[in-house]
Enzyme design. Structure first.
Site, PDB file in Angstrom:
ATOM      1  N   SER A   1     101.950  11.232 -30.592  1.00  0.00           N
ATOM      2  CA  SER A   1     101.826  12.009 -29.266  1.00  0.00           C
ATOM      3  C   SER A   1     102.444  11.273 -28.014  1.00  0.00           C
ATOM      4  O   SER A   1     102.317   9.946 -28.079  1.00  0.00           O
ATOM      5  CB  SER A   1     100.422  12.249 -28.983  1.00  0.00           C
ATOM      6  OG  SER A   1     100.206  12.767 -27.825  1.00  0.00           O
ATOM      7  N   ALA A   2     102.858  11.886 -27.083  1.00  0.00           N
ATOM      8  CA  ALA A   2     103.156  11.227 -25.965  1.00  0.00           C
ATOM      9  C   ALA A   2     101.920  10.594 -25.255  1.00  0.00           C
ATOM     10  O   ALA A   2     102.412   9.814 -24.249  1.00  0.00           O
ATOM     11  CB  ALA A   2     103.860  12.147 -25.131  1.00  0.00           C
TER      12      ALA A   2
ATOM     13  N   GLY B   1      97.505  24.226 -39.791  1.00  0.00           N
ATOM     14  CA  GLY B   1      97.445  24.078 -38.611  1.00  0.00           C
ATOM     15  C   GLY B   1      98.419  24.432 -37.731  1.00  0.00           C
ATOM     16  O   GLY B   1      99.529  25.286 -38.347  1.00  0.00           O
TER      17      GLY B   1
ATOM     18  N   ASP C   1      89.644  17.181 -48.083  1.00  0.00           N
ATOM     19  CA  ASP C   1      89.634  16.346 -46.966  1.00  0.00           C
ATOM     20  C   ASP C   1      90.747  14.978 -47.312  1.00  0.00           C
ATOM     21  O   ASP C   1      90.489  14.470 -48.423  1.00  0.00           O
ATOM     22  CB  ASP C   1      88.249  15.990 -46.512  1.00  0.00           C
ATOM     23  CG  ASP C   1      88.116  15.561 -45.125  1.00  0.00           C
ATOM     24  OD1 ASP C   1      88.819  14.384 -44.998  1.00  0.00           O
ATOM     25  OD2 ASP C   1      87.482  15.878 -44.357  1.00  0.00           O
TER      26      ASP C   1
ATOM     27  N   LYS D   1      95.782   7.578 -32.075  1.00  0.00           N
ATOM     28  CA  LYS D   1      97.269   7.743 -32.441  1.00  0.00           C
ATOM     29  C   LYS D   1      98.028   6.158 -32.174  1.00  0.00           C
ATOM     30  O   LYS D   1      98.807   5.738 -33.071  1.00  0.00           O
ATOM     31  CB  LYS D   1      97.980   8.563 -31.546  1.00  0.00           C
ATOM     32  CG  LYS D   1      97.578  10.154 -31.580  1.00  0.00           C
ATOM     33  CD  LYS D   1      97.834  10.534 -33.018  1.00  0.00           C
ATOM     34  CE  LYS D   1      97.673  12.118 -33.413  1.00  0.00           C
ATOM     35  NZ  LYS D   1      97.761  12.489 -34.573  1.00  0.00           N
TER      36      LYS D   1
ATOM     37  N   ASN E   1      91.688  24.238 -24.279  1.00  0.00           N
ATOM     38  CA  ASN E   1      92.016  23.064 -23.218  1.00  0.00           C
ATOM     39  C   ASN E   1      93.273  23.033 -22.782  1.00  0.00           C
ATOM     40  O   ASN E   1      93.300  22.423 -21.353  1.00  0.00           O
ATOM     41  CB  ASN E   1      91.723  21.843 -24.132  1.00  0.00           C
ATOM     42  CG  ASN E   1      90.254  21.684 -24.964  1.00  0.00           C
ATOM     43  OD1 ASN E   1      89.228  21.775 -24.042  1.00  0.00           O
ATOM     44  ND2 ASN E   1      90.275  21.545 -26.048  1.00  0.00           N
TER      45      ASN E   1
ATOM     46  N   ILE F   1     101.121  23.367 -35.659  1.00  0.00           N
ATOM     47  CA  ILE F   1     102.417  22.682 -35.700  1.00  0.00           C
ATOM     48  C   ILE F   1     102.705  22.424 -37.261  1.00  0.00           C
ATOM     49  O   ILE F   1     104.094  23.086 -37.630  1.00  0.00           O
ATOM     50  CB  ILE F   1     102.262  21.035 -35.172  1.00  0.00           C
ATOM     51  CG1 ILE F   1     101.888  21.465 -33.637  1.00  0.00           C
ATOM     52  CG2 ILE F   1     103.885  20.731 -35.364  1.00  0.00           C
ATOM     53  CD1 ILE F   1     101.814  20.174 -33.040  1.00  0.00           C
TER      54      ILE F   1
ATOM     55  N   TYR G   1      90.942   9.838 -28.691  1.00  0.00           N
ATOM     56  CA  TYR G   1      91.872  10.458 -29.192  1.00  0.00           C
ATOM     57  C   TYR G   1      93.391   9.460 -29.232  1.00  0.00           C
ATOM     58  O   TYR G   1      94.018   9.515 -30.346  1.00  0.00           O
ATOM     59  CB  TYR G   1      92.304  11.798 -28.808  1.00  0.00           C
ATOM     60  CG  TYR G   1      93.506  12.526 -29.407  1.00  0.00           C
ATOM     61  CD1 TYR G   1      93.654  13.002 -30.671  1.00  0.00           C
ATOM     62  CD2 TYR G   1      94.456  12.642 -28.359  1.00  0.00           C
ATOM     63  CE1 TYR G   1      94.842  13.491 -31.004  1.00  0.00           C
ATOM     64  CE2 TYR G   1      95.896  13.144 -29.028  1.00  0.00           C
ATOM     65  CZ  TYR G   1      96.162  13.481 -30.268  1.00  0.00           C
ATOM     66  OH  TYR G   1      97.036  14.279 -30.584  1.00  0.00           O
TER      67      TYR G   1
ATOM     68  N   ASN H   1     104.634  18.288 -25.338  1.00  0.00           N
ATOM     69  CA  ASN H   1     103.636  19.484 -25.104  1.00  0.00           C
ATOM     70  C   ASN H   1     103.966  20.605 -25.851  1.00  0.00           C
ATOM     71  O   ASN H   1     104.786  21.412 -25.254  1.00  0.00           O
ATOM     72  CB  ASN H   1     103.482  19.742 -23.500  1.00  0.00           C
ATOM     73  CG  ASN H   1     102.609  18.627 -22.936  1.00  0.00           C
ATOM     74  OD1 ASN H   1     103.119  17.696 -22.856  1.00  0.00           O
ATOM     75  ND2 ASN H   1     101.208  18.918 -22.375  1.00  0.00           N
TER      76      ASN H   1
END
Ligand code: NAD
Ligand code: WQD
Length: 349
Positions: free
Chosen positions: A127-128, A13, A61, A155, A206, A15, A151, A187
């Protein structure tokens, strides 16, 4: 000394591929697992081309225990960096079960397998978003946690699971404890300076940066700026944009810090990975135009549901404990995004 082997889930992916590149450059052996649900193998082909080093790829997976056992049996893994997961906020509201299953169940199967193979060194992509709508900015790691969408809840729940896991065997004399770093990204934007790897979203993006890049390359007519009545300097939303290469390097620093711990020294610590600067949407458009000479057509549109006014990090804990700071400025983020987008208008396709 034997080279350490890092298992990277979701390594094909956005990152993940940038982190694999930095790992290879730093001399690690890299094993990637990815089901390619949101990525292309071409990204890893290019990582190997750029570094002139090879990595091992297993398509599968993380929820498939037999598959994980096979991978863990074939390689002597020293640590895991866990990127694999679904990440689209809007889609998570439409398909919450898919998000809980992929992200939470996937992490359970992964950590169970790690425990069975006595591999307990883990870096996790948070994530923030776990700060919800923060009361103030900049945000430190001890701010209250909350989530505004499925989502974000995945996290948040995974973070709790990892804290429980680390806590459970802190004082267990028979097994070495879990050593976990939770990295809360702000971000991520930009691309490797080669212009060969970058963010390749499916369909209409998005997120702001890929949207701007696709307007610039002529794939989309104009940007809609969601809201110009926020309580910010120019009324548009403020975020902490961080270059993906800086972010990737943060993972290497987190690994080093975990490897430097004494064998009996376990724990689970969260770190903000951001620059510490908040930039508005309008300032992002201007910065892109200035850096690249491309004009971005835009219109103001209503606020996007679930958006917050401002979100930026206090990144000082990562500086102190991981010896990590972001280095690349906004100009580099814009130029590198444009090099990737203009050289690969159709992404990896
Ligand atoms: P990405 O979609 O580009 O990468 C995730 C990778 O995981 C993809 O290659 C996908 O094919 C793979 N994957 C998904 N589910 C899998 C499964 N069950 N088994 C195996 N592989 C699977 O996303 P990214 O932007 O690189 O994000 C990486 C991680 O960082 C994610 O966990 C994401 O939630 C988190 N994160 C991303 C951002 C961001 O803005 N990009 C911000 C904060 C946190
Ligand atoms: C940034 C700013 C928008 C698009 C999301 C996730 C978060 C994390 C990072 C994974 C906001 C504005 C955007 C557009 C716009 N991901 N915008 N027009 O919302 O801060 O964070 O990605 O963990 O969880 O929520 O990022 O890039 O979508 O938006 O005006 O077409 O740009 O309103 O102010 P966000 P973003």
């Amino acid at each position: 000394m034997k080279r350490k082997t890092i298992l990277v889930t979701g390594g094909a992916g956005y990152i993940g591929s940038h982190t694999c590149l930095e790992l290879l450059e730093a001399g690690y052996d890299v094993v990637v697992i990815d089901n390619l649900s949101n990525s292309k193998l071409e990204a890893l082909t290019r990582v190997q081309h750029i570094t002139q080093k090879t990595l091992v790829f297993h398509q599968g997976d993380i929820r498939d225990k037999h598959f994980l056992f096979e991978v863990f049996s074939r390689h002597k893994i020293d640590a895991v960096i866990h990127f694999a997961g679904l990440k689209a906020v809007g889609e998570s509201c439409e398909k919450p079960l898919a998000y809980y299953h992929n992200n939470i169940y996937g992490t359970l199967v992964l950590t169970e397998t790690m425990a069975e193979y006595a591999i307990k060194t883990l870096v996790f992509s948070s994530s923030a978003t776990v700060y919800g709508d923060p009361e103030s900015v900049p945000i430190t790691e001890n701010f209250p946690l909350s989530a505004t969408n499925p989502y974000g809840r995945t996290k948040l729940f995974i973070e709790e699971i990892l804290r429980d896991l680390a806590q459970a065997d802190q004082n267990n004399p028979v097994s070495s404890p879990w050593k976990i770093s939770i990295l809360r990204y702000f971000n991520p934007i930009g691309a490797h300076e080669s212009g060969l790897i970058g963010e390749d979203p499916n369909g209409i993006p998005n997120n702001l940066m890929p949207y701007i890049a696709q307007v610039a390359v002529g794939k989309l007519p104009q940007l809609s700026i969601f809201g110009n009545d926020y309580p910010t300097s120019d009324g548009t939303g403020v975020r902490d944009y961080i270059h993906v290469v800086d972010l990737a390097k943060g993972h290497l620093q987190a690994l080093l810090a975990l490897f430097a711990k004494q064998p009996e020294q376990g724990g689970c610590q969260a770190y903000n990975l951001g620059t510490g600067s908040g930039i508005s949407v309008l300032a992002m458009v201007q910065a892109f135009e200035q850096a690249t000479g491309q004009k971005i057509a835009y219109q103001f549109a209503p606020r996007r549901a679930g958006d917050i006014a401002a979100c930026y990090a206090d990144p000082s804990l990562a500086a102190q404990e991981l010896n990590w700071r972001s280095e690349k400025n906004l100009d580099a983020m814009m130029l590198d995004t444009w090099r990737w987008q203009s050289g690969n208008p159709e992404g990896y396709r």
